[in-house]
Design a protein around this motif. Sequence first.
Motif, PDB file in Angstrom:
ATOM      1  N   ASP A 236       0.804  -1.183   0.059  1.00  0.00           N
ATOM      2  CA  ASP A 236      -0.086  -0.012   0.040  1.00  0.00           C
ATOM      3  C   ASP A 236       0.673   1.069   0.067  1.00  0.00           C
ATOM      4  OD1 ASP A 236      -2.077  -1.716   0.117  1.00  0.00           O
ATOM      5  OD2 ASP A 236      -2.566  -1.512   2.121  1.00  0.00           O
ATOM      6  N   ARG A 237       2.197   1.089   0.684  1.00  0.00           N
ATOM      7  CA  ARG A 237       2.903   2.294   0.825  1.00  0.00           C
ATOM      8  C   ARG A 237       3.334   2.781  -0.892  1.00  0.00           C
ATOM      9  NH1 ARG A 237       9.058   1.766   2.694  1.00  0.00           N
ATOM     10  NH2 ARG A 237       9.846   3.771   1.586  1.00  0.00           N
ATOM     11  N   MET A 238       3.555   1.665  -1.569  1.00  0.00           N
ATOM     12  CA  MET A 238       3.923   1.915  -3.048  1.00  0.00           C
ATOM     13  C   MET A 238       2.919   2.668  -3.594  1.00  0.00           C
ATOM     14  SD  MET A 238       3.766   1.125  -6.095  1.00  0.00           S
ATOM     15  CE  MET A 238       3.283  -0.866  -6.286  1.00  0.00           C
ATOM     16  N   LEU A 239       1.599   2.196  -3.524  1.00  0.00           N
ATOM     17  CA  LEU A 239       0.506   2.870  -4.282  1.00  0.00           C
ATOM     18  C   LEU A 239       0.312   4.129  -3.715  1.00  0.00           C
ATOM     19  CD1 LEU A 239      -1.984  -0.254  -4.272  1.00  0.00           C
ATOM     20  CD2 LEU A 239      -0.770   0.691  -6.122  1.00  0.00           C
ATOM     21  N   MET A 240       0.263   4.616  -2.563  1.00  0.00           N
ATOM     22  CA  MET A 240       0.032   6.045  -2.021  1.00  0.00           C
ATOM     23  C   MET A 240       1.064   6.660  -2.265  1.00  0.00           C
ATOM     24  SD  MET A 240      -1.869   4.824   1.602  1.00  0.00           S
ATOM     25  CE  MET A 240      -0.414   3.937   2.359  1.00  0.00           C
ATOM     26  N   GLU A 241       2.530   6.315  -2.305  1.00  0.00           N
ATOM     27  CA  GLU A 241       3.579   7.419  -2.598  1.00  0.00           C
ATOM     28  C   GLU A 241       3.651   7.650  -4.053  1.00  0.00           C
ATOM     29  OE1 GLU A 241       6.551   6.241   1.093  1.00  0.00           O
ATOM     30  OE2 GLU A 241       7.327   5.705  -1.009  1.00  0.00           O
ATOM     31  N   GLN A 242       3.340   6.421  -4.853  1.00  0.00           N
ATOM     32  CA  GLN A 242       3.981   6.894  -6.160  1.00  0.00           C
ATOM     33  C   GLN A 242       2.608   7.101  -7.130  1.00  0.00           C
ATOM     34  OE1 GLN A 242       6.926   3.995  -7.815  1.00  0.00           O
ATOM     35  NE2 GLN A 242       7.415   3.568  -5.880  1.00  0.00           N
ATOM     36  N   LEU A 243       1.174   6.468  -6.792  1.00  0.00           N
ATOM     37  CA  LEU A 243      -0.033   6.693  -7.654  1.00  0.00           C
ATOM     38  C   LEU A 243      -1.166   7.125  -6.390  1.00  0.00           C
ATOM     39  CD1 LEU A 243       0.218   3.377  -9.718  1.00  0.00           C
ATOM     40  CD2 LEU A 243       0.415   5.910 -10.551  1.00  0.00           C
ATOM     41  N   PRO A 244      -0.978   8.370  -5.944  1.00  0.00           N
ATOM     42  CA  PRO A 244      -1.942   8.870  -4.958  1.00  0.00           C
ATOM     43  C   PRO A 244      -3.298   9.110  -5.792  1.00  0.00           C
ATOM     44  CG  PRO A 244      -0.461  10.608  -5.368  1.00  0.00           C
ATOM     45  CD  PRO A 244       0.047   9.264  -6.006  1.00  0.00           C
ATOM     46  N   HIS A 245      -3.351   9.505  -6.854  1.00  0.00           N
ATOM     47  CA  HIS A 245      -4.506   9.785  -7.424  1.00  0.00           C
ATOM     48  C   HIS A 245      -5.391   8.341  -8.220  1.00  0.00           C
ATOM     49  CE1 HIS A 245      -4.462  14.120  -7.891  1.00  0.00           C
ATOM     50  NE2 HIS A 245      -3.541  14.212  -8.056  1.00  0.00           N
ATOM     51  N   LEU A 246      -4.590   7.391  -8.180  1.00  0.00           N
ATOM     52  CA  LEU A 246      -5.414   6.035  -8.288  1.00  0.00           C
ATOM     53  C   LEU A 246      -6.263   5.854  -6.943  1.00  0.00           C
ATOM     54  CD1 LEU A 246      -6.008   3.636 -10.051  1.00  0.00           C
ATOM     55  CD2 LEU A 246      -3.703   2.584  -8.996  1.00  0.00           C
ATOM     56  N   LEU A 247      -5.756   5.742  -5.861  1.00  0.00           N
ATOM     57  CA  LEU A 247      -6.590   5.816  -4.717  1.00  0.00           C
ATOM     58  C   LEU A 247      -7.567   6.561  -4.507  1.00  0.00           C
ATOM     59  CD1 LEU A 247      -6.944   4.256  -2.053  1.00  0.00           C
ATOM     60  CD2 LEU A 247      -5.341   5.713  -0.963  1.00  0.00           C
ATOM     61  N   ILE A 248      -7.372   8.050  -4.937  1.00  0.00           N
ATOM     62  CA  ILE A 248      -8.391   8.877  -4.937  1.00  0.00           C
ATOM     63  C   ILE A 248      -9.475   8.519  -5.694  1.00  0.00           C
ATOM     64  CG2 ILE A 248      -8.924  11.442  -5.353  1.00  0.00           C
ATOM     65  CD1 ILE A 248      -6.189  12.034  -4.007  1.00  0.00           C
ATOM     66  N   GLU A 249      -9.156   8.310  -7.224  1.00  0.00           N
ATOM     67  CA  GLU A 249     -10.244   7.857  -7.896  1.00  0.00           C
ATOM     68  C   GLU A 249     -11.073   6.607  -7.695  1.00  0.00           C
ATOM     69  OE1 GLU A 249     -10.907   7.089 -12.961  1.00  0.00           O
ATOM     70  OE2 GLU A 249      -8.883   7.123 -11.898  1.00  0.00           O
ATOM     71  N   GLY A 250     -10.304   5.710  -7.174  1.00  0.00           N
ATOM     72  CA  GLY A 250     -11.104   4.411  -6.678  1.00  0.00           C
ATOM     73  C   GLY A 250     -12.082   4.867  -5.415  1.00  0.00           C
ATOM     74  N   MET A 251     -11.611   5.835  -4.506  1.00  0.00           N
ATOM     75  CA  MET A 251     -12.401   6.311  -3.310  1.00  0.00           C
ATOM     76  C   MET A 251     -13.728   7.084  -3.827  1.00  0.00           C
ATOM     77  SD  MET A 251      -9.993   6.941  -0.182  1.00  0.00           S
ATOM     78  CE  MET A 251     -11.169   7.033   0.921  1.00  0.00           C
ATOM     79  N   LEU A 252     -13.354   7.889  -4.922  1.00  0.00           N
ATOM     80  CA  LEU A 252     -14.425   8.721  -5.615  1.00  0.00           C
ATOM     81  C   LEU A 252     -15.588   7.958  -6.254  1.00  0.00           C
ATOM     82  CD1 LEU A 252     -15.439  11.393  -6.519  1.00  0.00           C
ATOM     83  CD2 LEU A 252     -13.933  11.251  -8.421  1.00  0.00           C
TER      84      LEU A 252
END
Length: 451
Positions: free
Chosen positions: A109-125
Amino acid sequence: MTLTSFGPANRIKRSAETHPLTWRLRDDGEAVWLDEYQAKNGYAAARKAFAEMAQDDIVQTVKDSGLKGRGGAGFPTGVKWGLMPKDESINIRYLLCNADEMEPNTWKDRMLMEQLPHLLIEGMLISARALKTYRGYIFLRGEYTTAAKHLNRAVEEAKAAGLLGKNILGSGFDFELFVHTGAGRYICGEETALINSLEGRRANPRSKPPFPAAVGVWGKPTCVNNVETLCNVPAIIADGVDWYKSLAREGSEDMGTKLMGFSGKVKNPGLWELPFGVTGRELFEDYAGGMRDGYKLKAWQPGGAGTGFLLPEHLDAQMYAGGIAKVGTRMGTGLAMAVDDSVNMVSLLRNMEQFFARESCGFCTPCRDGLPWSVKLLMAIENGQGQPGDIETLLGLVGFLGPGKTFCAHAPGAVEPLGSAIKYFRPEFEAGIAPVSAAVPPLARPIVVGA
């Protein structure tokens, strides 16, 4: 530790068709910010979900995809979403992202949040749209300071672009998102303990039922999903159920891809996005490169410190929940650890159980008292001062702290590696038992009934 999704020696090309989570990653490891993310088709899935799909259709699509939780429990995501109330009069609902990644040997999860933060935000949206939640929180492990900085910047970028806040994409839907850093407790990985901590309470798990979908944050309906789980949602919405299912290897009952890794004394420790159903041997030999020169593989854990140990002959098991269950343990987080032949299993287990004992919330007696007891016994055995019957006592604790015997899953996860280590490496434990002449009289030793 390398944070990468590349294949062996970086020879495998990542693409949107085969690597939905990681194809946007930069080769230099820097974060992908909004302009670059949108240039790589970012937020296209969110626009599709808002413009073309009813909220219930989003839920059904995720359910049909077979997406399961990626935090370790593996509960079907669409089913979890379906537990949220349908009553439209309940206008306060919450979406929580469990980013309290404190499982030892785990850093996906660290890798995703540090390098692709917008992917998580889009998934949450998209998820917020489906669940009709008006506010979301990313509950982040406090030590992840870089992830916190990157997520906060990405949230501000999304707000400025009209992708968070009021009337998102002209839909009339409002969604606010906040990054909340925790104080650093392993138990916050349990969703109700996370909720208590977010509310400012002690991080104790709650009694269930009621489940968070009915009574969650501040008594309102709440859905809690893992970082990697939410990051799968945009690709499912953009490219469809059939494509997502096709990513997994034949024989796998789990769909899509999974971030998997290997740590320990392997030649190429790292993290890779791979289809469910690859074998442990592929992960270990083709990606991690096998053991470093001078070391042999003694044992391995398939998915974090709370999963049971396996032997080298188990490497041919397929990496999905059912495949790993066939050899007697759990998939967990999917990030494996290699144990080399220089490691004493008693010392390794003593170290693990010390961690789990310290991280117990102390709410229930078996966990609060049982885990420190196991540490004391392991320390004695490690120092050659174990007494006859200590191994049986440890096995008794494994049974008494197993599934269904404690308030939450912390203790069962803590003792699973202990039970498997004794099963496969009992002579190492027996070597720490003192001669009978040096034994402490039985009445001075603790007794486990039924051990």
